[in-house]
Design an enzyme around this catalytic site. Sequence first.
Site, PDB file in Angstrom:
ATOM      1  N   CYS A 136       0.819  -1.214   0.000  1.00  0.00           N
ATOM      2  CA  CYS A 136       0.000   0.000   0.000  1.00  0.00           C
ATOM      3  C   CYS A 136       0.854   1.266   0.000  1.00  0.00           C
ATOM      4  CB  CYS A 136      -0.926  -0.012   1.224  1.00  0.00           C
ATOM      5  SG  CYS A 136      -1.931   1.455   1.350  1.00  0.00           S
ATOM      6  N   CYS A 139      -0.542   4.106   2.141  1.00  0.00           N
ATOM      7  CA  CYS A 139      -0.307   3.959   3.581  1.00  0.00           C
ATOM      8  C   CYS A 139       1.159   4.237   3.934  1.00  0.00           C
ATOM      9  CB  CYS A 139      -0.633   2.541   4.048  1.00  0.00           C
ATOM     10  SG  CYS A 139      -2.107   1.816   3.334  1.00  0.00           S
ATOM     11  N   ASP A 140       2.080   3.741   3.134  1.00  0.00           N
ATOM     12  CA  ASP A 140       3.484   3.704   3.549  1.00  0.00           C
ATOM     13  C   ASP A 140       4.428   4.557   2.708  1.00  0.00           C
ATOM     14  OD1 ASP A 140       2.766   1.865   5.514  1.00  0.00           O
ATOM     15  OD2 ASP A 140       2.949   0.190   4.124  1.00  0.00           O
TER      16      ASP A 140
END
Length: 314
Positions: A136, A139-140
Site C-alpha cells: 500500500c 499507507c506507507d
Amino acid sequence: MTAQVENVVIVGTGCAGLTAAIYTARANLQPLVLEGIMPGGQLTTTSEVENFPGFPEGVDGFMLMQNLRKQAEKFGTRYESGTVTGLDIAQWPYTLKLADRTITAKIVIIATGASPRLTGVPGEKELYGGKGVTTCATCDGAFYRNMEVAVIGGGDSAAEEALFLTRFASKVYLVHRRDSLRASKIMADRATAHPKIQMVWDSVPLAIEGVEQGAVSGLKIRNVKTDAESVLPVKGIFVAIGHVPNTEPFKNAVDTDDQGYFQPTLGSQVRTKTPGVYVAGDCADHVFRQAITAAGMGCQAAIEAERWLAEHGG
Ligand code: NAP
C-alpha cells in the site's frame, strides 16, 4: 433465551457491502454489517479515485468509503467488528461463525473482497509490514522520502502505486515480468513517461535482501529473457501483483472457480446455490473489479435479497 435472528447480515465494508447496506437499510431490514480487518476495503488504500461516476474532480478513496458508511448508517445500518470463520447452512436461518460468537441470519450477503497477492520470494514474509515490504503506497509511501523504491507488477495498481510514490521517492523502479504493461493506456502512459519512474522490463523478483538487518536493502531480480541477475538498491518494495479473493470460509455454501472466486448461479451475478445467500464485489468478480461494479453488485444482491425475504418469511 432465544438468540436474536438478524434479517440481513452483510459481511464486508467495501463498496459492495456498504451499497448492499444502503439498499437493505432503506428497505427497512436493519442490516447488520460485519467489519473485518480492513474496514472500508481496498478503496481506503487508494489516494484519488478518478473514475467513480459523479466526481468530475476525483474523490479521495477514504472519504468515499466514509461517506458510504455514513449513508448506510443514516438509514439504520448497524456495524459490528468480527471476522467470519464459517457459515452453517444446515438449517435456515443460517448461522455465521465468528471467533467469539455466532450470529443467526435470514439473509447473508458476502462482500468480502480480495486481498493483495504476494510474490512468495525469500525475504518477503520476513520483511513485510514496517520493514520495507508493503502492498500500500498510500499507507506507507511517505516513509520513503528521497529513497529509491521498487514496485512489482504491471497492472493499474502497479502503475498507480508507482505514480503515487514519485511524490516521495527519489526514484521508482517499476519491475514487470513482461515488456508491456497490463495497465489501462492512460495509466501506462503516465507511468512510462514519468521522469522518476524507471521501467525494469522482463524481470521477476528472486529475493528481497536485508533479512539479517531487519530492513529491506535490495531487490534481487532476474531478467527472464537473458537470465541475468541483478540487485536494485531499494529501501522499499511495493508489491502490486493482483489479489486473492477472500472466499475460504464460505466454500461449503457457495461454489468457487479454480482461482477461488465465488461463482453465482446461472442467470444471476449475485445469487448462489444456497437460497438467501448472495455474493457481491471483488470476491465474486475477477473480470471488472471496479468500485462502481462492486457497488452495482451490492445493489443487485440487496434487491434480490429483499424480494426473496418477502417471499420466504420476511
Ligand atoms: P491485475 O490487473 O491483475 O495486474 C496484476 C499484475 O501483476 C499483472 O501485470 C501481472 O503480470 C503481474 N503479476 C501477477 N502475478 C505475478 C507474479 N507472481 N510475479 C510478478 N508479477 C505478477 O491487478 P491490479 O493491478 O491489482 O488491478 C486489479 C483490477 O483493479 C483491474 O481491473 C484494474 O483495472 C483495477 N484497478 C483500477 C485502477 C484505476 O482505474 N485507477 C487502479 C487500480 C486497479 P501480467 O501482466 O504478465 O499478467
